[in-house]
Design a protein around this motif. Structure first.
Motif, PDB file in Angstrom:
ATOM      1  N   HIS A 141      15.800   4.705   4.131  1.00 27.64           N
ATOM      2  CA  HIS A 141      15.777   6.091   3.646  1.00 27.64           C
ATOM      3  C   HIS A 141      16.001   6.118   2.130  1.00 27.64           C
ATOM      4  O   HIS A 141      15.269   6.786   1.386  1.00 27.64           O
ATOM      5  CB  HIS A 141      16.895   6.918   4.307  1.00 27.64           C
ATOM      6  N   ARG A 142      17.029   5.397   1.691  1.00 25.88           N
ATOM      7  CA  ARG A 142      17.364   5.422   0.261  1.00 25.88           C
ATOM      8  C   ARG A 142      16.267   4.773  -0.578  1.00 25.88           C
ATOM      9  O   ARG A 142      15.972   5.240  -1.690  1.00 25.88           O
ATOM     10  CB  ARG A 142      18.713   4.737   0.035  1.00 25.88           C
ATOM     11  N   LEU A 194      10.903   6.062  -4.397  1.00 22.00           N
ATOM     12  CA  LEU A 194       9.474   5.916  -4.654  1.00 22.00           C
ATOM     13  C   LEU A 194       8.803   7.271  -4.834  1.00 22.00           C
ATOM     14  O   LEU A 194       9.174   8.240  -4.152  1.00 22.00           O
ATOM     15  CB  LEU A 194       8.803   5.182  -3.477  1.00 22.00           C
ATOM     16  N   PRO A 195       7.797   7.364  -5.704  1.00 21.58           N
ATOM     17  CA  PRO A 195       7.079   8.635  -5.883  1.00 21.58           C
ATOM     18  C   PRO A 195       6.028   8.838  -4.793  1.00 21.58           C
ATOM     19  O   PRO A 195       4.838   9.033  -5.080  1.00 21.58           O
ATOM     20  CB  PRO A 195       6.450   8.468  -7.268  1.00 21.58           C
ATOM     21  N   GLN A 226       0.826  -1.207   0.000  1.00 19.24           N
ATOM     22  CA  GLN A 226       0.000   0.000   0.000  1.00 19.24           C
ATOM     23  C   GLN A 226       0.862   1.259   0.000  1.00 19.24           C
ATOM     24  O   GLN A 226       0.515   2.262  -0.636  1.00 19.24           O
ATOM     25  CB  GLN A 226      -0.929  -0.014   1.213  1.00 19.24           C
ATOM     26  N   MET A 227       1.988   1.201   0.701  1.00 15.24           N
ATOM     27  CA  MET A 227       2.896   2.339   0.720  1.00 15.24           C
ATOM     28  C   MET A 227       3.460   2.597  -0.673  1.00 15.24           C
ATOM     29  O   MET A 227       3.507   3.750  -1.141  1.00 15.24           O
ATOM     30  CB  MET A 227       4.029   2.108   1.717  1.00 15.24           C
ATOM     31  N   ARG A 228       3.888   1.537  -1.351  1.00 16.57           N
ATOM     32  CA  ARG A 228       4.429   1.700  -2.701  1.00 16.57           C
ATOM     33  C   ARG A 228       3.378   2.256  -3.656  1.00 16.57           C
ATOM     34  O   ARG A 228       3.716   2.942  -4.627  1.00 16.57           O
ATOM     35  CB  ARG A 228       4.976   0.368  -3.210  1.00 16.57           C
TER      36      ARG A 228
END
Length: 287
Positions: A107-108, A113-114, A26-28
């Motif tokens: 972090h990286r 990701l947008p 869901q985050m992606r």
């Protein structure tokens, strides 16, 4: 009579990993906002204070503090501001957070990701560093109102670190929100009791929360990563930043050592606890 200890039914490790795998998907897809605490950056073992207690200890090595201020970062900063001027607080915060901080793998990864929004609640610049290879993002930071002579609660910065107008923010693919300020790019720090008194008098009606943050949190859930909520101030910020957003939020926790106040907070906010070591949770989020 002592209040009963809140009960949380922690999922077992297999269920927790399955839940986090779904949240990662869901985050992606841009439907979950990562809310980063200092525990994530601490995985890179930086040479900076990595929680409010460590920051209070740092202040104590620089200035003789009264007993009431020892161990409390906000009260320590207030004492220093009252006795030695705001510029001393800023100088000490700059000293504390100037050592370079290596972004973690998460972090990286987040920087690739947008994501519509990333909330980062500590003063280091690791997330900005991770985003530095992109140009389609920008940042909004909470600022102290002490001595600025302006009726402002926050400032906007573009990917290069130049201050910019709020009108630019809706066009950014990713918004980095640093509600307490940051060492980078301009040494904005919300840290003293006086700083927070002003914010807390208005935060319930959301005045200190930027409109672009309100827009981007709408209909989205939050995933709290590397966060502790053992301080009322931290709980208040989490509650107000996630206000009027989605209906199911998640928090990565290690049950050992949680305070009763933290457990009450999880229950009152309807947070779904994902009981995993942070290192394992990061592995799952990295896919």
């Amino acid at each position: 009579m002592n209040a009963p200890i809140p009960h949380i039914d922690f999922t077992n490790a297999v269920d927790a990993e399955a839940v986090l795998t779904k949240v990662a998907e869901q985050m992606r897809a841009g439907m979950v906002v990562p809310y980063l605490g200092p525990g994530l950056t601490e995985l890179s073992k930086p040479a900076i204070p990595m929680n409010p207690e460590a920051l209070a200890a740092f202040f104590a090595t620089k200035v003789a503090l009264p007993r009431r201020a020892k161990g409390n970062a906000w009260a320590s900063a207030q004492h220093i501001e009252s006795m030695k001027h705001r510029s001393t607080v800023t100088a000490l915060m700059t000293e504390a957070f100037s050592p370079p901080v290596e972004p973690t793998a998460l972090h990286r990864y987040l920087a690739t990701l947008p994501l519509p929004m990333i909330v980062d609640t500590w003063y280091d610049g690791a997330m900005r560093t991770a985003l530095s290879e992109r140009s389609d993002w920008g940042e909004v930071q909470g600022i102290t109102r002490a001595g600025i002579g302006e009726d402002r609660w926050y400032r906007f910065y573009d990917a290069a670190g130049a201050e910019t107008e709020r009108a630019m923010a809706p066009g950014w693919t990713t918004l980095l929100y640093k509600p307490h300020g940051s060492i980078a790019p301009a040494k904005n720090f919300l840290i003293s009791d006086a700083d927070y008194v002003e914010v807390l008098t208005e935060i319930d009606i959301q005045t200190p929360i930027p409109d672009v943050v309100k827009d981007r949190r709408a209909q989205r859930n939050f995933l709290f990563i590397g966060c502790r909520f053992n301080d009322q101030l931290l709980r208040t910020y989490a509650r107000q930043i996630s206000k009027r957003s989605g209906s199911q939020h998640f928090v990565i926790i290690e049950p050992q050592g949680l305070s009763k106040n933290e457990m009450r907070f999880f229950i009152s906010q309807g947070l779904t606890p994902i009981a995993l070591p942070l290192e394992r949770a990061v592995e799952i989020l990295l896919g």
